[in-house]
Design a protein around this motif. Structure first.
Motif, short mmCIF file in Angstrom:
data_model
loop_
_atom_site.label_atom_id
_atom_site.label_comp_id
_atom_site.label_asym_id
_atom_site.label_seq_id
_atom_site.Cartn_x
_atom_site.Cartn_y
_atom_site.Cartn_z
N ASP A 18 -2.42 10.16 3.76
CA ASP A 18 -3.78 10.70 3.81
C ASP A 18 -3.99 11.08 5.27
O ASP A 18 -4.35 10.25 6.09
N TYR A 19 -3.71 12.33 5.59
CA TYR A 19 -3.70 12.77 6.98
C TYR A 19 -4.88 13.67 7.32
O TYR A 19 -5.48 14.30 6.44
N LEU A 20 -5.18 13.72 8.59
CA LEU A 20 -6.11 14.70 9.14
C LEU A 20 -5.42 15.29 10.36
O LEU A 20 -5.00 14.55 11.26
N ALA B 197 -14.83 8.80 11.12
CA ALA B 197 -14.93 9.36 9.77
C ALA B 197 -13.62 9.19 8.98
O ALA B 197 -13.65 8.85 7.80
N HIS B 198 -12.49 9.38 9.63
CA HIS B 198 -11.21 9.31 8.93
C HIS B 198 -10.63 7.89 8.88
O HIS B 198 -9.95 7.53 7.94
N ARG B 199 -10.90 7.10 9.89
CA ARG B 199 -10.44 5.71 9.99
C ARG B 199 -8.92 5.58 9.83
O ARG B 199 -8.43 4.86 8.95
N PRO B 200 -8.17 6.24 10.71
CA PRO B 200 -6.70 6.17 10.60
C PRO B 200 -6.15 4.83 11.08
O PRO B 200 -6.78 4.12 11.85
N LYS B 201 -4.96 4.52 10.60
CA LYS B 201 -4.22 3.35 11.08
C LYS B 201 -3.36 3.74 12.27
O LYS B 201 -3.03 2.89 13.10
N VAL B 202 -2.98 5.03 12.33
CA VAL B 202 -2.09 5.53 13.38
C VAL B 202 -2.58 6.90 13.85
O VAL B 202 -3.00 7.72 13.04
N ILE B 203 -2.48 7.11 15.15
CA ILE B 203 -2.67 8.44 15.73
C ILE B 203 -1.30 8.88 16.20
O ILE B 203 -0.67 8.21 17.02
N MET C 291 0.85 -1.18 0.00
CA MET C 291 0.00 0.00 0.00
C MET C 291 0.89 1.24 0.00
O MET C 291 1.83 1.34 0.78
N SER C 292 0.61 2.18 -0.87
CA SER C 292 1.43 3.40 -0.93
C SER C 292 1.15 4.28 0.29
O SER C 292 0.09 4.19 0.90
N ASP C 293 2.12 5.14 0.60
CA ASP C 293 1.95 6.03 1.74
C ASP C 293 0.70 6.88 1.60
O ASP C 293 0.02 7.15 2.57
N ARG C 294 0.38 7.34 0.39
CA ARG C 294 -0.77 8.22 0.17
C ARG C 294 -2.06 7.55 0.62
O ARG C 294 -2.99 8.20 1.06
N LYS C 295 -2.14 6.25 0.52
CA LYS C 295 -3.35 5.53 0.91
C LYS C 295 -3.46 5.32 2.42
O LYS C 295 -4.54 5.13 2.93
N ARG C 296 -2.33 5.32 3.11
CA ARG C 296 -2.36 5.10 4.55
C ARG C 296 -2.90 6.33 5.25
O ARG C 296 -2.46 7.45 5.01
N LYS C 297 -3.82 6.12 6.14
CA LYS C 297 -4.46 7.23 6.84
C LYS C 297 -3.84 7.39 8.22
O LYS C 297 -3.70 6.42 8.96
N ILE C 298 -3.50 8.64 8.54
CA ILE C 298 -3.00 8.95 9.87
C ILE C 298 -3.77 10.14 10.42
O ILE C 298 -4.28 10.98 9.67
N LEU C 299 -3.85 10.17 11.72
CA LEU C 299 -4.48 11.27 12.43
C LEU C 299 -3.41 11.94 13.27
O LEU C 299 -2.71 11.27 14.03
N LEU C 300 -3.26 13.25 13.09
CA LEU C 300 -2.28 14.04 13.84
C LEU C 300 -3.05 14.92 14.81
O LEU C 300 -3.94 15.66 14.39
N VAL C 301 -2.71 14.83 16.09
CA VAL C 301 -3.47 15.55 17.10
C VAL C 301 -2.53 16.31 18.02
O VAL C 301 -1.51 15.76 18.45
N SER C 302 -2.90 17.56 18.32
CA SER C 302 -2.14 18.30 19.33
C SER C 302 -2.96 19.47 19.85
O SER C 302 -3.87 19.95 19.18
#
Length: 160
Positions: free
Chosen positions: A32-34, A85-91, A1-12
């Motif tokens: 694919d970040y939020l 809604a975003h369904r990340p693999k990593v926070i 899976m390419s990086d662009r497809k992997r979903k991550i959530l960045l929180v601060s």
């Protein structure tokens, strides 16, 4: 899976925690970040440059203890909605209090949690980090001496 497809959530939280997270721009823009942070006059312009959502800021003033718990409840609801809604693999988070409900709910949903302890933490622990440390999949510190405070942490250098 390419990086662009992997979903991550960045929180601060806003301020220094957010500044540190934004230092990772070259990394997170490959995914694919939020980005999630507190809504404040200084953070609103981020929407022009990033995929960002806002949550309630920590209250100020004389009723801030009550307001803190109220914002924690609101942000717990918001974090659940945003995660689903975003369904990340990593926070990935640099903390602080804003990240707590995201990490707890994310962990319950089987999402990996990566906590980067604030650059400002040179010799002391952080209350929010202490809550997440036991459940974090990776706990990164930015000063070598902090591995003495967080035994299972990893020092990879600093963000700056």
């Amino acid at each position: 899976m390419s990086d662009r497809k992997r979903k991550i959530l960045l929180v601060s939280s806003d301020g220094g925690h957010l500044a540190q997270l934004l230092e990772l721009k070259e990394l997170f823009e490959r995914y694919d970040y939020l980005l999630v942070t507190e809504e404040a006059p200084a953070t609103i312009p981020l929407a022009k440059h990033y995929n960002v959502k806002f949550v309630s800021a920590r209250p100020e003033g004389k009723n801030r203890n009550f307001g803190f718990y109220l914002s924690l409840i609101r942000n717990s609801i918001s974090s659940t909605r945003l995660i689903l809604a975003h369904r990340p693999k990593v926070i990935l988070t640099t903390g602080s209090h804003t990240a707590i409900p995201f990490c707890l709910i994310g962990k319950l949903l089987g999402i990996k949690v990566v906590w980067i302890l604030s650059y400002a933490r040179i010799n002391s622990k952080a209350a929010s980090a202490n809550l997440i440390y036991p459940i974090a999949d990776k706990f990164l510190v930015q000063w070598p001496g902090m591995t003495n405070h967080y035994k299972n942490s990893v020092y990879l250098g600093s963000i700056y």
